[in-house]
Scaffold this motif. Sequence first.
Motif, short mmCIF file in Angstrom:
data_model
loop_
_atom_site.label_atom_id
_atom_site.label_comp_id
_atom_site.label_asym_id
_atom_site.label_seq_id
_atom_site.Cartn_x
_atom_site.Cartn_y
_atom_site.Cartn_z
N GLY A 12 -0.77 8.65 13.54
CA GLY A 12 -2.05 8.33 13.09
C GLY A 12 -2.85 7.97 11.23
N ARG A 13 -4.01 8.80 11.33
CA ARG A 13 -3.83 8.62 9.89
C ARG A 13 -3.89 10.26 9.47
N LYS A 14 -3.36 11.12 10.46
CA LYS A 14 -3.19 12.49 9.59
C LYS A 14 -2.31 12.63 8.50
N ASP A 15 -1.21 12.13 8.41
CA ASP A 15 -1.11 12.20 6.97
C ASP A 15 -0.94 10.72 5.93
N ARG A 70 0.95 -0.92 0.09
CA ARG A 70 0.11 -0.11 -0.39
C ARG A 70 0.83 1.37 0.28
N ALA A 71 0.68 2.57 -0.69
CA ALA A 71 1.04 3.61 -1.02
C ALA A 71 1.17 4.22 0.93
N SER A 72 0.33 4.25 1.30
CA SER A 72 0.22 4.51 2.77
C SER A 72 1.33 3.29 4.15
N GLU A 73 1.87 1.99 3.02
CA GLU A 73 2.88 0.75 4.57
C GLU A 73 4.15 1.69 3.59
N LEU A 74 3.76 2.61 2.32
CA LEU A 74 5.58 2.69 2.26
C LEU A 74 6.36 3.56 2.74
N ILE A 75 5.49 4.77 2.96
CA ILE A 75 6.37 5.84 3.50
C ILE A 75 6.16 5.71 5.27
N LEU A 76 5.64 4.53 5.74
CA LEU A 76 5.94 3.77 7.10
C LEU A 76 7.24 3.41 6.85
N LYS A 122 0.23 12.14 0.58
CA LYS A 122 0.20 13.17 -0.57
C LYS A 122 1.55 13.53 -1.67
N GLY A 123 2.24 13.16 -0.74
CA GLY A 123 3.61 13.75 -1.20
C GLY A 123 4.52 12.83 -2.82
N LEU A 124 4.20 11.89 -1.97
CA LEU A 124 4.08 10.04 -2.91
C LEU A 124 3.15 10.26 -4.24
N MET A 125 1.99 11.14 -3.97
CA MET A 125 0.90 10.88 -5.11
C MET A 125 1.41 12.45 -6.61
N TYR A 126 2.43 12.69 -5.46
CA TYR A 126 3.28 14.20 -6.49
C TYR A 126 4.26 13.77 -7.00
N VAL A 127 4.38 12.95 -7.04
CA VAL A 127 5.88 11.71 -7.64
C VAL A 127 5.34 11.06 -8.24
#
Length: 341
Positions: A188-191, A152-158, A248-253
Motif C-alpha cells: 500500500g502507501r503506509k510506508d 523514484r525513491a519509493s520505487e527503490l525500496i520496492l 523514511k529510512g532512505l531519507m535518513y541515509v
Amino acid sequence: MFFEDAAKLNIMTRRQTNDLASFLLINFDYDVEDGVQVSASTFNRRIDSIMLFLQYHYSRYIEKIVVSDTADALSRTVSRINAHLAKKRFSAAEVENQTKQTKPLEVEQINIIRDIVRPSDDNFINEINPFRKSLQRRNACLVMLLCELGCRASELILIRNNDNDLKLTTNPTIVIQQENRNTNHFRGRKDGASHKTRGRELPISQGLASLLIQYIEEDRPLLRKSYNGSLTQYLFISDQDGGPMTTKGLMYVINSLYRKTPSLKQVIHPHQFRVTRGGQLRDGIDKNYEGANSPMIKAGDMQDTLTTWGGWSSTSLMPKRYTNAILQKRIRAYLAGKEVD
C-alpha cells in the motif's frame, strides 16, 4: 453517498480520511496513471477547504440533536477527523522546498557523494563515511542506485531480491516492477512505497552490480529478521526491525551523508538524483543527434527514451518538467555568451 451519510451523522472513518487525502494529492492536469501530484501549497489549500467544509456540513446536522451529550460526542469525532486531516498538511519548509525548482546535482557534487559512500574494506578505511561498517555497503548501494537509475525513491525500496528484479550478469540491469496488489506482500502507501510506476528495465554499471552482490551475500543475511511472521523478500533491509526499508529510512541515509563532513553540508533529496539522471539522458540524446538534420526523429527518440526511463505514459509531459533545468541552464549560458558544454 457522503451527503446521505452526513445527514445520518455517519462520520467519516480514519481510513476514508486517508483515502480522501490521497485523492487531494492528484494533479488532474496530467494523466492519473502518471502519478503527478499537485504542489505542496495547493494540497494544503485543498486540505484547509475540506476541513472547513466538513466542519460546516456536519455541524448543520449536529445542531439539530436535542441530547447535548450525543451532540458533544459527535462534535468531538468531527474535530478528531479534522485534526487527522490537518496532520496530512505539508510543513512550511516542505512547501518552500517544493515551490523551488529542483536543481540537478553538479558533477563535482556527485563525485563527492561517491567518495563519501565508498565502503571501507580490509585495505581501505573511509574516514568520511558516516555509517557504521555493517551498513556501508547497503547505503552505498542505495545512493548509487539513485544516481545510476534515477528511479523514484519509493520505487527503490520496492526492488526485491530475486532474479526477476536483479539481473546481475555481464550486462547488469535492474527491473522496476509494478507491484502486484493481490499478494500478501502488497505494501500500500503506509510506508511510502509507490505502486503507480510502470515496469521497466534499466542498466547499471558492473561496479555497482558487484557491490550489490557483496551486500546480498555478506550484509543482507545479517540484517534480515522475521518481520510480521516472515522474512522479507525486498532487497533493502531496515537495520531497525529487520523488515523492508521505507522511504523514511532512505531519507535518513541521504540526510546523513555529510554528518562527518559538516563543511560540505547541503540539502539533498532523492528527487535530485532523478532530475540529474533525466538531464544526463537528455544530454546524451542531444549529442547522438548533434549535426543531424532530423528534428522529428530526435523528438520521438527523446520522448520514447525519457518516458520509458521515467516510468511514464508515452504522451506524458513529465520529461519536459524533469529536463527543464537543463534547458534553462543552456538558455542562461547562451544569453551570457558562453558555450554550453
